[in-house]
Design an enzyme around this catalytic site. Structure first.
Site, PDB file in Angstrom:
ATOM      1  N   GLY A  69      12.273   7.549  54.932  1.00 10.63           N
ATOM      2  CA  GLY A  69      12.406   8.659  55.791  1.00 10.63           C
ATOM      3  C   GLY A  69      13.707   9.256  55.871  1.00 10.63           C
ATOM      4  O   GLY A  69      13.918  10.569  56.133  1.00 10.63           O
ATOM      5  N   LEU A  90       9.453   7.491  60.703  1.00 12.47           N
ATOM      6  CA  LEU A  90       9.345   6.124  61.506  1.00 12.47           C
ATOM      7  C   LEU A  90      10.308   5.114  61.270  1.00 12.47           C
ATOM      8  O   LEU A  90      10.725   4.722  60.275  1.00 12.47           O
ATOM      9  CB  LEU A  90       8.019   5.527  60.902  1.00 12.47           C
ATOM     10  CG  LEU A  90       6.729   6.323  60.818  1.00 12.47           C
ATOM     11  CD1 LEU A  90       5.721   5.792  59.866  1.00 12.47           C
ATOM     12  CD2 LEU A  90       6.261   6.741  62.052  1.00 12.47           C
ATOM     13  N   TYR A 143       8.974   6.454  56.064  1.00 12.28           N
ATOM     14  CA  TYR A 143       9.350   5.394  56.900  1.00 12.28           C
ATOM     15  C   TYR A 143      10.493   4.501  56.301  1.00 12.28           C
ATOM     16  O   TYR A 143      10.927   4.456  55.420  1.00 12.28           O
ATOM     17  CB  TYR A 143       8.234   4.422  56.538  1.00 12.28           C
ATOM     18  CG  TYR A 143       7.934   2.999  57.261  1.00 12.28           C
ATOM     19  CD1 TYR A 143       8.941   2.825  58.387  1.00 12.28           C
ATOM     20  CD2 TYR A 143       7.274   1.820  56.782  1.00 12.28           C
ATOM     21  CE1 TYR A 143       8.872   1.516  59.175  1.00 12.28           C
ATOM     22  CE2 TYR A 143       7.332   0.505  57.509  1.00 12.28           C
ATOM     23  CZ  TYR A 143       8.163   0.354  58.730  1.00 12.28           C
ATOM     24  OH  TYR A 143       8.128  -0.674  59.600  1.00 12.28           O
ATOM     25  N   CYS A 144      11.460   4.293  57.520  1.00 14.71           N
ATOM     26  CA  CYS A 144      12.783   3.574  57.135  1.00 14.71           C
ATOM     27  C   CYS A 144      13.468   4.219  56.209  1.00 14.71           C
ATOM     28  O   CYS A 144      13.634   5.583  56.285  1.00 14.71           O
ATOM     29  CB  CYS A 144      12.339   2.212  56.791  1.00 14.71           C
ATOM     30  SG  CYS A 144      13.833   0.994  56.399  1.00 14.71           S
ATOM     31  N   LEU A 145      14.013   3.911  55.093  1.00 13.52           N
ATOM     32  CA  LEU A 145      14.759   4.545  54.320  1.00 13.52           C
ATOM     33  C   LEU A 145      13.801   5.610  53.573  1.00 13.52           C
ATOM     34  O   LEU A 145      14.442   6.434  53.104  1.00 13.52           O
ATOM     35  CB  LEU A 145      15.409   3.605  53.126  1.00 13.52           C
ATOM     36  CG  LEU A 145      16.535   2.713  53.515  1.00 13.52           C
ATOM     37  CD1 LEU A 145      17.018   1.675  52.293  1.00 13.52           C
ATOM     38  CD2 LEU A 145      17.710   3.587  53.915  1.00 13.52           C
TER      39      LEU A 145
END
Length: 593
Positions: free
Chosen positions: A333, A357, A329-331
Site C-alpha cells: 500500500g 489495507l 496491502y501493508c508495504l
C-alpha cells in the site's frame, strides 16, 4: 647504462599515486573488516544494534543519576509496594483470599488460568505485577531523557521482565505444574523433543516446514487464474470470472513484497480474491519474486516500475479499461501510494480509486517497530545484509516477535516446550511459515527514506528526479486499520485522511495486521467501524472518530464491496478475455523458498 635488473626509482607523482592507492585500499580493507565484524555480531543479536541500545540506555541512566527526586520517589514506591504486598499475603493467609494489589492488563492473557487465584501462585503473580509497575515508573518520566530513548528503555525493560515472568517456569505456573503432575512429566519430555527439533532447524538454517494439508496450489492459493505477464520482479495473475457480468473497471492488488501474496487468497472460504470475483469484479494480483543474492541492487524505483506501473500497463492491454481500482496491502500500500502520487503529479489518471489495507504513508507513529529505526540500526542491518545481498525472513522475524513477545515468544515457550503441545496448524500459520526475503537496496532505501526520514509524508520522496507528496493523490480512498496491529497501528493508517487530497473512507476492524484484513463474511466475532475521516470539511482526530462511529457486527468486506461498486463508471459488462497465459495460477514466483 642502467642495469634493467635493478629497481628504478619512481617519479614523485608516481609515488603520490602509489601512496594514494595504498591508503585507499587500506581504507576499503578497514571498512570491510568493520562490516564483516558487525555482520557477525548481528547474527547473535537478531539484527538489533548493540550500540544503539547502549546509547538509549546511557541517556536514561545518566539522567536518572542526576535526578535525586525521581530516585526518592521510586524508593517510596518500592516501600509502598512492599507494604501492600505483605498486607496482601497476610490477608490471604488469614482469610484464604485478599484484594489483589495489581490487576493484569486487559490484553495480558498470561494469567487467565483459574490456578492464578490460589496460593502460592497468586503471590507469584502479584509480585511480578508490582515489579512490572515499578520498572514502568522507573523508565518513564525521567526529566531530560529524549522521548525516543525513554520508549526504547521502557520497551527493553518490559522484555527483560517478561522473560522472568512466573508463567515461564514449571513450578510457578499452575497450569503447567498441573499438567506435569497429571502426565507424570511426559509434557516436559515432549517439550524437550520440540525444543531439540527447533534448535536443529535453526542451527542447520532449515526453512520452516509447511504442513501437508496446506500446500500452495493444492489447498492454498487455489482461486482459478492464469499468469498473464512476467518480468524480473513480478508475475501478474489474472483470475477467472465467476459471474456472467462483471464491473467495467478491473481491480489490481499490490501485496507487500515482505510476504507471499496468497494471504489474500488462502482457502476458498476466506479468500479475498474469490470473494471479489464472486461479487463480479475482474481481479489481477501481483506475485513478487523471492530475491536471491543476484537481486541485491533492486531498489524502490525497480519495485515501483516493474511492480504496479508494469501491472497497470498490462491490465490495460488485456482489458482495454481506461481506469483501474488499485488495492495495496501493508508495504504494498505504501508503494502503491508513492506510485499514485507520481502518477497524479505527471497527469496520469488511470487510477479510479485506491484501497489501502493496514498501510501507512506517514511513519512517525508506526508503532514500536520504529523504536529501533535510527542511523545506527539501519547501518547495522546493511552490514547484516552485506554477505548475502538480502535480508532473510528469519533475520526479520526477531524484531517482529519482540513486538508481541508474550504471544510469539513466551506463549510458545509455555505451550510447545513446557506443556509439550504443538499448535494445530491452520492456513494462516502455514502462510506465515512460507517466508520471503528482501533485497539489500530495497530494504535499505525503504528504511532510510520512509521509516527513518519519513520522506514521503514530508513531500521529499524523489521519483524520476522530482519529489512527490501524498497531497497529490486526489482519487477516493478506502483505508483499513486493525485494532491490535503492531506493524501498522491503526492511528498511523488513519493519517491517510490528513495527508491526501481526496475523499477518504476509513474502516477500523478488530483483529491484528493479518487476521483483521482476512475478515471474510461469516467469520465469528468480527466487528468494524466505518465512516468518513472528514466531516463538514473538518478533519476528525482518530480517537474522536472512534468514539463517534458505532461498531457494526460482521465483515468490513461487504461494506468495502458496496463502496467499490459505487466508484465504478458504467454498467456491468461481459468479462474481458484472459490475457496470454504463461502458466496457471498461482504461478512460479510464489513457489520460491
Amino acid at each position: 647504462m642502467t642495469d634493467s635488473s635493478l629497481p628504478v626509482s619512481p617519479k614523485s607523482e608516481d609515488l603520490s599515486e602509489t601512496s594514494a592507492g595504498f591508503h585507499q585500499s587500506e581504507h576499503e580493507l578497514a571498512q570491510m573488516t568493520d562490516t564483516a565484524f558487525r555482520a557477525g555480531v548481528s547474527q547473535m543479536t537478531m539484527g538489533l544494534s548493540p550500540s544503539s541500545l547502549l546509547l538509549h540506555y546511557y541517556d536514561w541512566a545518566l539522567h536518572m543519576a542526576m535526578s535525586p527526586g525521581k530516585q526518592l520517589e521510586l524508593g517510596e514506591l518500592a516501600v509502598e509496594n512492599w507494604v501492600r504486598y505483605t498486607r496482601y499475603l497476610a490477608d490471604c493467609a488469614m482469610k484464604q483470599g485478599g484484594s489483589s494489589c495489581e490487576q493484569p492488563d486487559a490484553h495480558d492473557r498470561r494469567f487467565k488460568h483459574e490456578g492464578w487465584a490460589h496460593q502460592p501462585f497468586n503471590a507469584f503473580q502479584q509480585a511480578f505485577l508490582l515489579t512490572q509497575k515499578w520498572w514502568d515508573e522507573a523508565t518513564t518520566g525521567v526529566r531530560g531523557v529524549e522521548r525516543a530513548n525513554e520508549k526504547v528503555v521502557n520497551f527493553v525493560a518490559r522484555q527483560l521482565l517478561d522473560a522472568m515472568a512466573p508463567t515461564n517456569f514449571v513450578l510457578s505456573n499452575p497450569e503447567i505444574l498441573q499438567k506435569t503432575i497429571t502426565t507424570g512429566g511426559r509434557n516436559l519430555v515432549d517439550g524437550m523433543h520440540n525444543l531439540q527439533e527447533d534448535m536443529r532447524k535453526v542451527m542447520l538454517q532449515e526453512k520452516p516446514e509447511i504442513p501437508e494439508e496446506f500446500r500452495v496450489g493444492e489447498t492454498l492459493a487455489v482461486t482459478p487464474g492464469k499468469v498473464v505477464y512476467r518480468n524480473r520482479l513480478i508475475e501478474l495473475i489474472q483470475y477467472a470470472p465467476t459471474t456472467d457480468k462483471v464491473q467495467p473497471e478491473p481491480i489490481l492488488i499490490v501485496p507487500a513484497w515482505i510476504m507471499k501474496y496468497y494471504i489474500l487468497d488462502l482457502g476458498p472460504s476466506n479468500s479475498m480474491v474469490k470473494f471479489l470475483t464472486d461479487q463480479g469484479f475482474t481481479v489481477f494480483m501481483i506475485s513478487w519474486l523471492n530475491p536471491e543474492a543476484e537481486d541485491a541492487e533492486l531498489g524502490m524505483t525497480d519495485y515501483r516500475k516493474m511492480g504496479p506501473m508494469a501491472a497497470l500497463d498490462e491490465i490495460q492491454k488485456i482489458t482495454g479499461a481506461a481506469r483501474v481500482h488499485a488495492v495495496g496491502y501493508c508495504l504494498g500500500g505504501t508503494l502503491l501510494s508513492i506510485a499514485a502520487a507520481a502518477m497524479a503529479r505527471d497527469g496520469d489518471d488511470r487510477l479510479a480509486s485506491m484501497t489501502l489495507l493496514a498501510a501507512q504513508m506517514d511513519f512517525t507513529e508506526a508503532g514500536e517497530l520504529t523504536l529501533f529505526i535510527n542511523e545506527s540500526e539501519v547501518s547495522f542491518l546493511e552490514d547484516m545484509m552485506w554477505k548475502s545481498g538480502y535480508l532473510d525472513a528469519s533475520q526479520m522475524a526477531g524484531a517482529f516477535q519482540l513486538l508481541r513477545s508474550n504471544d510469539l515468544i513466551w506463549s510458545r515457550l509455555q505451550h510447545e516446550y513446557l506443556m509439550g503441545e504443538r499448535p494445530h496448524p491452520i492456513d494462516i500459520m502455514a502462510w506465515n511459515a512460507d517466508t520471503t526475503r528482501m533485497p539489500y537496496r530495497m530494504h535499505s532505501e525503504y528504511l532510510r527514506h520512509l521509516f527513518l526520514d519519513n520522506d514521503f509524508a514530508a513531500g521529499k520522496f524523489m521519483v524520476e528526479g522530482h519529489p512527490v507528496t501524498p497531497r497529490d493523490i486526489m482519487v477516493p480512498i478506502f483505508a483499513v486499520g486493525t485494532e491490535t496491529d503492531h506493524v501498522a497501528p491503526w492511528k498511523s493508517a488513519y493519517k491517510t485522511g490528513a495527508l491526501t487530497g481526496g475523499e477518504v473512507t476509513f474502516a477500523l476492524t478488530n483483529g491484528g495486521h493479518n487476521a483483521g484484513v482476512v475478515s471474510e463474511p461469516g467469520h465469528k466475532h468480527r466487528h468494524f467501524r466505518l465512516g468518513r475521516i472528514f466531516t463538514n470539511n473538518h478533519f476528525v482526530p482518530a480517537d474522536e472518530w472512534a468514539e463517534s462511529v458505532a461498531p457494526q457486527d460482521g465483515s468490513w468486506w461487504l461494506a468495502w464491496v458496496d463502496w467499490l461498486k459505487g466508484q465504478q463508471s458504467g454498467e456491468p459488462i461481459a468479462p474481458p478475455k484472459m490475457g496470454k497465459a504463461l502458466c496457471d495460477a498461482p504461478g512460479t514466483y510464489v513457489m520460491q523458498r
